[in-house]
Scaffold this active site. Structure first.
Site, PDB file in Angstrom:
ATOM      1  N   LYS A 107      86.965   7.139  87.850  1.00  0.00           N
ATOM      2  CA  LYS A 107      86.885   5.955  88.715  1.00  0.00           C
ATOM      3  C   LYS A 107      86.742   6.369  90.163  1.00  0.00           C
ATOM      4  O   LYS A 107      87.455   7.286  90.573  1.00  0.00           O
ATOM      5  CB  LYS A 107      88.183   5.174  88.506  1.00  0.00           C
ATOM      6  CG  LYS A 107      88.345   3.955  89.366  1.00  0.00           C
ATOM      7  CD  LYS A 107      89.728   3.403  89.189  1.00  0.00           C
ATOM      8  CE  LYS A 107      89.990   2.401  90.289  1.00  0.00           C
ATOM      9  NZ  LYS A 107      91.346   1.967  90.349  1.00  0.00           N
ATOM     10  N   LYS A 123      90.969   9.597  89.307  1.00  0.00           N
ATOM     11  CA  LYS A 123      90.820   8.470  90.242  1.00  0.00           C
ATOM     12  C   LYS A 123      90.644   9.038  91.646  1.00  0.00           C
ATOM     13  O   LYS A 123      91.564   9.647  92.206  1.00  0.00           O
ATOM     14  CB  LYS A 123      92.054   7.584  90.154  1.00  0.00           C
ATOM     15  CG  LYS A 123      91.985   6.374  91.051  1.00  0.00           C
ATOM     16  CD  LYS A 123      93.142   5.443  90.730  1.00  0.00           C
ATOM     17  CE  LYS A 123      93.210   4.308  91.720  1.00  0.00           C
ATOM     18  NZ  LYS A 123      94.324   3.418  91.428  1.00  0.00           N
TER      19      LYS A 123
HETATM   20  C1  PBG Z   1      95.854   0.160  91.734  1.00  0.00           C
HETATM   21  C2  PBG Z   1      94.423   0.021  91.394  1.00  0.00           C
HETATM   22  C3  PBG Z   1      93.326   0.026  92.260  1.00  0.00           C
HETATM   23  C4  PBG Z   1      92.218  -0.280  91.485  1.00  0.00           C
HETATM   24  C5  PBG Z   1      92.647  -0.408  90.165  1.00  0.00           C
HETATM   25  N1  PBG Z   1      94.013  -0.193  90.131  1.00  0.00           N
HETATM   26  C6  PBG Z   1      93.248   0.160  93.737  1.00  0.00           C
HETATM   27  C7  PBG Z   1      93.713   1.361  94.411  1.00  0.00           C
HETATM   28  O1  PBG Z   1      94.020   2.402  93.837  1.00  0.00           O
HETATM   29  O2  PBG Z   1      93.783   1.262  95.633  1.00  0.00           O
HETATM   30  C8  PBG Z   1      90.833  -0.453  92.000  1.00  0.00           C
HETATM   31  C9  PBG Z   1      89.952  -1.327  91.204  1.00  0.00           C
HETATM   32  C10 PBG Z   1      88.765  -1.819  91.916  1.00  0.00           C
HETATM   33  O3  PBG Z   1      88.479  -1.467  93.072  1.00  0.00           O
HETATM   34  O4  PBG Z   1      88.055  -2.624  91.300  1.00  0.00           O
HETATM   35  N2  PBG Z   1      96.398   1.390  91.687  1.00  0.00           N
END
Ligand code: PBG
Length: 333
Positions: A252, A199
């Site tokens: 992601k 991520k």
């Molecule tokens: C929370 C989370 C996030 C997303 C999914 N789970 C946001 C972040 O890490 O700030 C992002 C999903 C999206 O932008 O569609 N941890």
């Protein structure tokens, strides 16, 4: 006229011949997972301003929203809880309280759609007062406390009926913590772990933070999310999660990180790789189509196919309902 092997045949003139050239990049309902936001206010339904066409809704609206999508072949969803009324605190108490909207929704979803695979996002940021993904002590993430809490929350979702728990917190050791807590309740054979392993620390989560009401109140997530320029950290984190026995892994955001997907796929061909087409990617495409710059359907299919070509098995996308409707048109897939 003489044949020369320098001529590459480019006349893929019908659907079957085109499909033969595109093995393993097809898009079917199995390749899509639909993220939904469930609010703690049962009767409320509101459009997310930065994600036109996407809603967050209370439990009383979920069935009407999902029925037609399930009808068109939906196979899996990813649930996010959003709290407006419930309180937030340092430990994210309402991440797994009885009042939590995900915990309340799970038994109903299972009853309504026995064949739908339900994944739950596991993170503290929608529930913690500081909006960070782990537990913060003295303005620093406390890793040991965080993964213990993440393990508890995942277990609560599993007990409430989740098929998959999906930690998105980027806390080191989250897979082990979750597997251990599932094991204590003998749930390992019923519940899988989908780790958001790679991520990146992306600006493309902006609209989501609106949607889930979870922007950090101080600093940012750069101490635990992967620096945008580093593919090697991403590869190491995926290796680590796989060595901790996660069942599925994720990269992601999607479109800008397909090089990472390909590397992970080449190294781990047998583990399903999820790609999250995140909120900012959704919004970007939406606005480009609105402005008439690209056709939404053709543009989206091209992106999804590229994700499949890069090695993604399942794409988490807010566009799932639209894509399911288009699946019948074989010439675009
Ligand atoms: C929370 C989370 C996030 C997303 C999914 N789970 C946001 C972040 O890490 O700030 C992002 C999903 C999206 O932008 O569609 N941890």
């Amino acid at each position: 006229m003489s044949y020369t092997n320098k001529v590459i045949h480019s006349g893929y003139f019908n659907d079957t011949l085109r499909q033969w050239q595109c093995q393993n990049t097809q898009i079917t309902s199995l390749n899509l997972m639909y993220p939904i936001f469930i609010l703690d206010e049962k009767d409320v339904r509101e459009e997310i301003k930065s994600m036109p066409g996407i809603y967050r809704q209370g439990l009383n609206h979920i069935k009407a929203m999902l029925d037609p999508v399930v009808e068109s072949g939906l196979k899996s969803i990813l649930i996010f809880g959003v709290i407006n009324k419930l309180s937030k605190d340092q430990y994210g108490t309402h991440a797994d309280s009885f009042e939590n909207p995900v915990i309340q929704a799970l038994p109903l979803l299972k009853e309504w759609y026995p064949n739908l695979v339900i994944a739950c996002d596991v993170c503290l940021c929608p529930y913690s007062s500081d909006g960070h993904c782990g537990i913060v002590e003295n303005k620093q993430i406390d890793n040991v406390k965080s993964i213990k809490r993440i393990g508890e929350i995942a277990l609560s979702y599993a007990l409430a009926g989740a098929d998959i728990v999906a930690p998105s917190c980027m806390m080191d050791g989250h897979v082990t913590a979750i597997k251990q807590s599932l094991m204590k309740e003998n749930l390992l054979s019923r519940v899988s772990v989908l780790s958001y392993s790679a991520k990146f620390c992306s600006v493309f989560y902006g609209p989501f933070r609106d949607a889930a009401n979870c922007a950090p109140s101080f600093s940012n997530r750069s101490s635990y999310q992967i620096p945008v320029g580093s593919s090697s950290i991403a590869e190491r984190v995926v290796d680590r999660d796989i060595s901790e026995s996660c069942d599925m892994t994720m990269v992601k955001p999607g479109m800008m990180y397909l090089d990472v997907v390909r590397k992970v796929k080449d190294k781990h061909p047998n583990i399903p790789i999820f790609i999250y087409q995140v909120s900012g990617e959704y919004a970007m495409l939406y606005h480009a189509a609105q402005a008439g710059v690209i056709q939404l359907k053709e543009g989206l299919i091209e992106i999804l196919r590229s994700m499949r070509r890069a090695g993604g098995d399942v794409i988490v996308t807010y566009y799932t309902p639209e894509v399911l409707k288009w699946l019948k048109d074989v010439s675009i897939l």
